[in-house]
Design a protein around this motif. Sequence first.
Motif, PDB file in Angstrom:
ATOM      1  N   LEU A  57      15.331  29.586  44.888  1.00 48.57           N
ATOM      2  CA  LEU A  57      14.798  30.924  45.147  1.00 48.57           C
ATOM      3  C   LEU A  57      13.922  30.940  46.396  1.00 48.57           C
ATOM      4  CD1 LEU A  57      14.566  33.838  44.118  1.00 48.57           C
ATOM      5  CD2 LEU A  57      12.568  33.113  42.786  1.00 48.57           C
ATOM      6  N   ALA A  58      13.240  29.829  46.692  1.00 44.88           N
ATOM      7  CA  ALA A  58      12.338  29.793  47.849  1.00 44.88           C
ATOM      8  C   ALA A  58      13.104  29.771  49.165  1.00 44.88           C
ATOM      9  CB  ALA A  58      11.424  28.569  47.752  1.00 44.88           C
ATOM     10  N   VAL A  59      14.333  29.235  49.176  1.00 45.59           N
ATOM     11  CA  VAL A  59      15.098  29.130  50.437  1.00 45.59           C
ATOM     12  C   VAL A  59      15.371  30.499  51.051  1.00 45.59           C
ATOM     13  CG1 VAL A  59      17.328  28.448  51.411  1.00 45.59           C
ATOM     14  CG2 VAL A  59      16.085  26.874  49.930  1.00 45.59           C
ATOM     15  N   PRO A  60      15.996  31.447  50.342  1.00 49.56           N
ATOM     16  CA  PRO A  60      16.216  32.764  50.975  1.00 49.56           C
ATOM     17  C   PRO A  60      14.929  33.524  51.268  1.00 49.56           C
ATOM     18  CG  PRO A  60      16.850  32.835  48.655  1.00 49.56           C
ATOM     19  CD  PRO A  60      16.588  31.400  48.979  1.00 49.56           C
ATOM     20  N   LEU A  61      13.900  33.305  50.470  1.00 51.63           N
ATOM     21  CA  LEU A  61      12.633  34.000  50.729  1.00 51.63           C
ATOM     22  C   LEU A  61      12.008  33.526  52.044  1.00 51.63           C
ATOM     23  CD1 LEU A  61      11.037  34.068  47.155  1.00 51.63           C
ATOM     24  CD2 LEU A  61      12.065  35.964  48.397  1.00 51.63           C
ATOM     25  N   LEU A  62      11.989  32.219  52.253  1.00 52.28           N
ATOM     26  CA  LEU A  62      11.430  31.690  53.500  1.00 52.28           C
ATOM     27  C   LEU A  62      12.286  32.081  54.708  1.00 52.28           C
ATOM     28  CD1 LEU A  62      10.379  28.126  52.293  1.00 52.28           C
ATOM     29  CD2 LEU A  62       8.872  30.035  52.884  1.00 52.28           C
ATOM     30  N   LEU A  63      13.606  32.079  54.537  1.00 51.77           N
ATOM     31  CA  LEU A  63      14.478  32.488  55.634  1.00 51.77           C
ATOM     32  C   LEU A  63      14.253  33.953  55.998  1.00 51.77           C
ATOM     33  CD1 LEU A  63      16.772  31.830  57.574  1.00 51.77           C
ATOM     34  CD2 LEU A  63      18.399  32.411  55.754  1.00 51.77           C
ATOM     35  N   SER A  64      14.078  34.797  54.998  1.00 49.10           N
ATOM     36  CA  SER A  64      13.819  36.216  55.262  1.00 49.10           C
ATOM     37  C   SER A  64      12.468  36.413  55.937  1.00 49.10           C
ATOM     38  CB  SER A  64      13.876  37.003  53.952  1.00 49.10           C
ATOM     39  OG  SER A  64      15.139  36.895  53.354  1.00 49.10           O
ATOM     40  N   MET A  65      11.471  35.617  55.546  1.00 47.82           N
ATOM     41  CA  MET A  65      10.161  35.719  56.188  1.00 47.82           C
ATOM     42  C   MET A  65      10.261  35.380  57.677  1.00 47.82           C
ATOM     43  SD  MET A  65       6.652  33.602  55.372  1.00 47.82           S
ATOM     44  CE  MET A  65       6.599  34.175  53.678  1.00 47.82           C
ATOM     45  N   ALA A  66      11.028  34.326  57.991  1.00 50.29           N
ATOM     46  CA  ALA A  66      11.197  33.957  59.397  1.00 50.29           C
ATOM     47  C   ALA A  66      11.924  35.056  60.167  1.00 50.29           C
ATOM     48  CB  ALA A  66      11.966  32.639  59.493  1.00 50.29           C
ATOM     49  N   LEU A  67      12.949  35.654  59.575  1.00 51.69           N
ATOM     50  CA  LEU A  67      13.685  36.728  60.239  1.00 51.69           C
ATOM     51  C   LEU A  67      12.798  37.944  60.481  1.00 51.69           C
ATOM     52  CD1 LEU A  67      17.137  36.553  58.403  1.00 51.69           C
ATOM     53  CD2 LEU A  67      16.595  35.805  60.723  1.00 51.69           C
ATOM     54  N   VAL A  68      11.992  38.311  59.482  1.00 51.55           N
ATOM     55  CA  VAL A  68      11.106  39.476  59.624  1.00 51.55           C
ATOM     56  C   VAL A  68      10.104  39.244  60.748  1.00 51.55           C
ATOM     57  CG1 VAL A  68       9.276  40.790  58.498  1.00 51.55           C
ATOM     58  CG2 VAL A  68      11.383  40.291  57.260  1.00 51.55           C
ATOM     59  N   ARG A  69       9.483  38.075  60.771  1.00 54.76           N
ATOM     60  CA  ARG A  69       8.475  37.809  61.797  1.00 54.76           C
ATOM     61  C   ARG A  69       9.088  37.738  63.194  1.00 54.76           C
ATOM     62  NH1 ARG A  69       4.088  33.423  59.432  1.00 54.76           N
ATOM     63  NH2 ARG A  69       3.346  34.697  57.688  1.00 54.76           N
TER      64      ARG A  69
ATOM     65  N   ILE B 184      12.319  47.586  59.900  1.00 51.53           N
ATOM     66  CA  ILE B 184      12.960  46.269  60.020  1.00 51.53           C
ATOM     67  C   ILE B 184      12.623  45.392  58.814  1.00 51.53           C
ATOM     68  CG2 ILE B 184      12.938  44.140  61.359  1.00 51.53           C
ATOM     69  CD1 ILE B 184      12.627  45.848  63.862  1.00 51.53           C
ATOM     70  N   ALA B 185      11.344  45.348  58.474  1.00 52.89           N
ATOM     71  CA  ALA B 185      10.945  44.517  57.333  1.00 52.89           C
ATOM     72  C   ALA B 185      11.605  44.988  56.043  1.00 52.89           C
ATOM     73  CB  ALA B 185       9.420  44.548  57.190  1.00 52.89           C
ATOM     74  N   THR B 186      11.653  46.306  55.823  1.00 59.88           N
ATOM     75  CA  THR B 186      12.281  46.844  54.608  1.00 59.88           C
ATOM     76  C   THR B 186      13.766  46.532  54.573  1.00 59.88           C
ATOM     77  OG1 THR B 186      10.650  48.641  54.603  1.00 59.88           O
ATOM     78  CG2 THR B 186      12.618  48.924  53.249  1.00 59.88           C
ATOM     79  N   SER B 187      14.445  46.665  55.711  1.00 58.55           N
ATOM     80  CA  SER B 187      15.891  46.404  55.759  1.00 58.55           C
ATOM     81  C   SER B 187      16.195  44.941  55.432  1.00 58.55           C
ATOM     82  CB  SER B 187      16.444  46.769  57.136  1.00 58.55           C
ATOM     83  OG  SER B 187      16.199  48.127  57.435  1.00 58.55           O
ATOM     84  N   ILE B 188      15.404  44.033  55.990  1.00 60.00           N
ATOM     85  CA  ILE B 188      15.659  42.609  55.730  1.00 60.00           C
ATOM     86  C   ILE B 188      15.411  42.260  54.271  1.00 60.00           C
ATOM     87  CG2 ILE B 188      14.875  40.267  56.274  1.00 60.00           C
ATOM     88  CD1 ILE B 188      14.404  41.163  59.118  1.00 60.00           C
ATOM     89  N   TRP B 189      14.340  42.791  53.701  1.00 63.97           N
ATOM     90  CA  TRP B 189      14.058  42.488  52.297  1.00 63.97           C
ATOM     91  C   TRP B 189      15.083  43.126  51.369  1.00 63.97           C
ATOM     92  CZ3 TRP B 189      11.390  38.457  51.623  1.00 63.97           C
ATOM     93  CH2 TRP B 189      10.293  38.147  52.420  1.00 63.97           C
ATOM     94  N   ILE B 190      15.590  44.321  51.724  1.00 62.57           N
ATOM     95  CA  ILE B 190      16.659  44.939  50.912  1.00 62.57           C
ATOM     96  C   ILE B 190      17.922  44.089  50.988  1.00 62.57           C
ATOM     97  CG2 ILE B 190      18.222  46.922  50.782  1.00 62.57           C
ATOM     98  CD1 ILE B 190      15.906  48.705  51.526  1.00 62.57           C
ATOM     99  N   GLY B 191      18.249  43.601  52.198  1.00 63.10           N
ATOM    100  CA  GLY B 191      19.406  42.713  52.318  1.00 63.10           C
ATOM    101  C   GLY B 191      19.236  41.451  51.497  1.00 63.10           C
ATOM    102  N   LEU B 192      18.018  40.919  51.462  1.00 68.31           N
ATOM    103  CA  LEU B 192      17.756  39.736  50.645  1.00 68.31           C
ATOM    104  C   LEU B 192      17.945  40.046  49.162  1.00 68.31           C
ATOM    105  CD1 LEU B 192      16.701  36.845  50.251  1.00 68.31           C
ATOM    106  CD2 LEU B 192      14.394  37.796  50.251  1.00 68.31           C
ATOM    107  N   ALA B 193      17.447  41.205  48.733  1.00 72.05           N
ATOM    108  CA  ALA B 193      17.594  41.578  47.331  1.00 72.05           C
ATOM    109  C   ALA B 193      19.068  41.747  46.952  1.00 72.05           C
ATOM    110  CB  ALA B 193      16.830  42.874  47.062  1.00 72.05           C
ATOM    111  N   LEU B 194      19.853  42.358  47.844  1.00 76.41           N
ATOM    112  CA  LEU B 194      21.285  42.503  47.571  1.00 76.41           C
ATOM    113  C   LEU B 194      21.975  41.148  47.508  1.00 76.41           C
ATOM    114  CD1 LEU B 194      22.138  45.570  49.850  1.00 76.41           C
ATOM    115  CD2 LEU B 194      21.938  45.547  47.357  1.00 76.41           C
TER     116      LEU B 194
END
Length: 457
Positions: free
Chosen positions: A116-128, A151-161
Amino acid sequence: MNETTKQATSEAIKQAADGTAAFARLFRDLWRDVQEPGFLWQILALALCLLVAWGLSRYWLRQKHARSSADHGVLRTFGTGSLKRIAFPLLSLLLVLIVRKIFRHWELGPVSLLDLAVPLLLSMALVRAAIYVVHHAFAPSSFLATSERLIATSIWIGLALYLSGLSAPLIDMLEQVSFNVGKQKLDLWTLINGLVTICVTVLVALWISGIIEARLMARETLDASIRVVLGRLVKALLSVLALLLSLSIVGIDITALSVFSGALAVGLGLGLQKIASNYVSGFIILLDRSIRLGNVVAIDPLTTGVVTQITSRYTVVRTLTGTEVIIPNEYLVSNIVRNESFTDSRVRFILSVQVAYGTDLDVAMRLMHDAALANQRVLADPPPQVLLMAFAESGINLDLNFWISDPQNGTGSIRSAINLAIWRSFRDHGIQIPFPQREVRLVGGLPAAAAAPAAAD
């Protein structure tokens, strides 16, 4: 509803159900691992990875920043801000991947938390990284704050999907809605993917062009106008290349834009003549360097000042009163503009003074010459010069000619200072500055009509 649509819908529903099941299975495994003693090792390993990544990122960036300040390296060009934003999540992601591999190889315990931490950290890097690029591609504005949240909302929504497994069926559903544009067949997923790709590539192009422009503006060996025009050309070329590249990546045939480009050319020729003329005039001004940054120009009797900014559409002139005047570039190309510092910044001024006829002209001319030289802004070469211009009705006209090299600092103050110095010198030496006088004389006696009543009395 035809048979194909029904089959596609049923497939999408089935994939959505499978994705939901996978999502539920992921959290079910996570909840099961929480109840096991080995879950504590996952927490400790994840915490250790985050702590080590935080320490390494801070130490590494501090060393690189100190080194870049001395050798003008890559970090000085691209800035440590980008690395500072993404160094921590990327290092954390790398360490988590290594630890997860070790856990699985040596069978040290479950790895659901690390998964679970892998996609979360990857999304954090993409957002920043995305927010950093947006910050350097656009000027600060209210739109910038809104775009950051989007941008931040779109990336997190993509992560959730992605985590929920709903991304694949959603893409299949969007691909079912298709239509034709000429000979090109498009669907909703292609359009959304194309818009995202275009936005990303254009933002990256603007970011890179901003870096190149900043480097060009720091080159003091190049002329200011050349630096500006090169920066504008780099930004335009990179934006066009990014747009064409993004369309090719999505799979849209670029030849399909021929109709749009033709319509755009017609629009530029008819409705956008002034705008196109201003842009062309701007590049002409920047290339032929007829007007450069820092030049003192006179547009009309009320607009004289220093050129502070030259863009592709307009030029900004800061007048001596502090007012900034925005002038379309077409006006500067098609009208007469007096550039007082085109090849030489030195400007000549003339002060006219009138003295009485009984004045010793040699003394008066010497005093005017000394008053000009006493001012620090007056140049000694060419030296001030006093000329006798005319024998006027009330006195003798003398002109004081002098040169200055900094007209951008104003001319009213130096005129006032030299005039005041001349007046004081004349006063101390008894030289009079005449003023107009009229003398009326009555010649002869009174008229006959006026003398008759007096005789009658």
